[in-house]
Scaffold this active site. Sequence first.
Site, PDB file in Angstrom:
ATOM      1  CG  ASP A  57      21.713 -11.584   3.552  1.00  0.00           C
ATOM      2  OD1 ASP A  57      21.987 -11.285   4.734  1.00  0.00           O
ATOM      3  OD2 ASP A  57      22.520 -12.082   2.766  1.00  0.00           O
ATOM      4  CB  CYS A 112      54.424 -23.519  23.230  1.00  0.00           C
ATOM      5  SG  CYS A 112      53.386 -24.828  23.879  1.00  0.00           S
ATOM      6  CD  GLU A 130       8.592 -12.762   9.326  1.00  0.00           C
ATOM      7  OE1 GLU A 130       7.424 -12.408   9.490  1.00  0.00           O
ATOM      8  OE2 GLU A 130       9.551 -12.334   9.988  1.00  0.00           O
ATOM      9  CE  LYS A 187      20.314 -18.177   8.603  1.00  0.00           C
ATOM     10  NZ  LYS A 187      21.716 -17.843   8.528  1.00  0.00           N
ATOM     11  CB  CYS A 217      50.700 -22.431  25.114  1.00  0.00           C
ATOM     12  SG  CYS A 217      50.585 -22.472  23.317  1.00  0.00           S
ATOM     13  CB  CYS A 249      48.757 -26.826  23.403  1.00  0.00           C
ATOM     14  SG  CYS A 249      50.052 -26.085  24.398  1.00  0.00           S
ATOM     15  CE  LYS A 276      17.654 -14.818   9.623  1.00  0.00           C
ATOM     16  NZ  LYS A 276      18.756 -13.991   9.090  1.00  0.00           N
ATOM     17  CE1 TYR A 327      12.455  -8.726  11.782  1.00  0.00           C
ATOM     18  CE2 TYR A 327      12.820  -7.935   9.546  1.00  0.00           C
ATOM     19  CZ  TYR A 327      13.298  -8.260  10.792  1.00  0.00           C
ATOM     20  OH  TYR A 327      14.630  -8.121  11.070  1.00  0.00           O
ATOM     21  CB  CYS A 343      51.769 -27.148  21.222  1.00  0.00           C
ATOM     22  SG  CYS A 343      51.268 -25.463  20.868  1.00  0.00           S
TER      23      CYS A 343
HETATM   24 ZN    ZN Z   1      51.184 -24.622  22.980  1.00  0.00          ZN
END
Ligand code: ZN
Length: 707
Positions: A130, A432, A126, A324, A453, A447, A128, A236, A429
């Site tokens: 939206d 940090c 069927e 999809k 952090c 990191c 789908k 459905y 990172c």
């Molecule tokens: Zn970090």
Amino acid sequence: MTDNIAVDDLSEDMARDELTRLSDLLNKANKAYHGDDSPIMTDAEFDFLKKRNLEIELKFPQYKKPDSPTEKIGSLPSEKFSKIKHSKKMFSLANAFENSDLYDFDEQVRRFLNLGHSDPLEYTVEPKIDGLSLSLRYEKGELAFAVTRGDGTTGENVTANALKIKDIPINLPIQTEILEVRGEVYMEHKDFEILNNYQESLGRKVFANPRNAAAGSLRQLDAAITAERPLKFLAYAWGELTEPLDTTQFGAIQRLKNLGFKTNSHTKLCQNIDEALTHYEELSKIRSELGYDIDGIVYKVDSLDLQSRLGHRSTTPRWAIAHKFPAEYSWTKLMAIDIQVGRTGALSPVARLSPVTVGGVVVSNATLHNQDYIAARDNYGKEIRSGKDIRVNDWVEVYRAGDVIPKISDVDITRRLSDSIAYRFPSNCPECGSAVVRDEGDAVIRCAAGINCPAQAIEKLKHFVARKAFDIEGLGARQIELFFADEILPIKEPVDIFTLEFRDQNNFTKLKDRHGFGKKSAENLFDAIKEKKTIEFSRFLFSLGIRHVGENVSKLLARHFLTWSEFISSISLAQNRESQEYFDLVAIDGIGTIVVNSLLSAFEIGKERNSIEKLVEHLDILDEIPPDIDDNVLSGKTLVFTGTLEQMSRSEAKSLAENFGAKVSGSVSTKTDLVIAGPGAGSKIRKAEELGVKTLDETEWLSLIGK
Ligand SMILES: [Zn+2]
């Protein structure tokens, strides 16, 4: 910035700027609330900003904007819809994008059911739609409740609004005790256009697409507005039933039609997966002529008996999948590459794009996944995009499939600047400054600072309060950011949320007297926090945001240990990798060494463990209740399957055992209650004999579960 300055202290220039800022912000907030069902601020903040806007307008009428929010927006609804728990969960569907995914799906279903390739297996196919899923509960043939999908477990009571939708019958021609009909509320293209023209003529906001229009119309607090909106409903599926509708999916849909529901005329019964795929091709050709949006095709195993044998995973049924439609593509320029640090420390590169419309939506960001992806290698080191790496200022092709985050599919090397240089991934990172690490066999760079952090700490907090986690009303991602940076009443880790009220009482400046808050909103926040001090075990575990410990794994762990205290003492002992507790943990079905290692490192003695322990002191963590706890022989027992089962697949046996409230483990230990052994069983059966664990053959097992 002008947002902290009292109205009386604003200069003329500042007032003009502030009115522009407020008008943007309020219009955005209003749009987010009505448009995509995800508010960007609390009602209290909204009201506060609106009041400020009005005050400035009164003092500086010359700068009042033509699109002033005072003129346009009513205040946000002050009361919310009441919540209703679905008697049967509303599942979402697993997604497929390629034809090969569908063949895999067919294969998995056959394997689960022990069916050969030539055995018949019919599918109902069927479109789908939206739109917005809705569950209609009829009691003795009369509409009792209409509830939105919500998070699948609990939705909003929109009964008054549903009564205004012509396609929804109020009375059914049968008086069955309980019948829950599920389907989609949506708006047709022509009605959407009329609605938007009308909105525009009145100077009201227009909707971005039919789905948003349908959602905004159904979730109106004033049902009279819903009545004006041309909403449609197609049935459905179903939830709780006291009498079965039919023996097949296709038959059940016919039955719903006979009961007075609109059903989709493009629903087709297909003899096998090939025929189902042919129907997919046919529907994708006439997609634009349907008059309403569909975002794919749904395939369901037709036999309801087989559907019930297949059962569900934690969030999706095993007997259905959504195929999809292919993604849509556009070319644009990549302006910059930003690095975001996530909850688990992962450094995620994000492409900042010159805005472009892709499939009807304006896109300005795309994910770049990781360092390898940018350098044109996949997770296994193999070349992708014909070896074309991604650089700043490149022209790139962007695509989206369904609601998936936009991605980059191609790079136009011919338009690359001659002085262009390859992108260099940061070695520290960006948040940090700590060193980054890359685990072996993992494409992700992290990191290493953990909750030291700030970026990780804040993302963990956002996860902690998210909808599927603690879900504290009035404490969303945005408020977390504000409190994280707050000097008077900071929230730096989860426990700080639960000491917020106490700390506020001891502060000289109280929250209720501060910018953005009032007596009522501060009280509401404290009450909302108090309300969430009691929490289910699995939800709590998920909230901690431990890497690899998602919803599914949290549920499995909670089912296995049943109580927090049992869990925490086992985890402590399991730190010793030679211990029985460690082996028991690894043996839990669905949990492997990767999950276990991540779990153990989170609960190692140290800052993260301390943070969790401090938090637990403020909470009441509920014991996990095994499903179908009624006194059956299997409830709460630990089972091990070994050898070959002949009547059903191992997956089906496991799923059945779990439905009876049993736990299934992969290894035999003193905690095992029962071993079910088919032909070919070896070491596990010997271990069971050694430990004196009861053993059943397949026939005994089947009679035990009443098959
Ligand atoms: Zn970090």
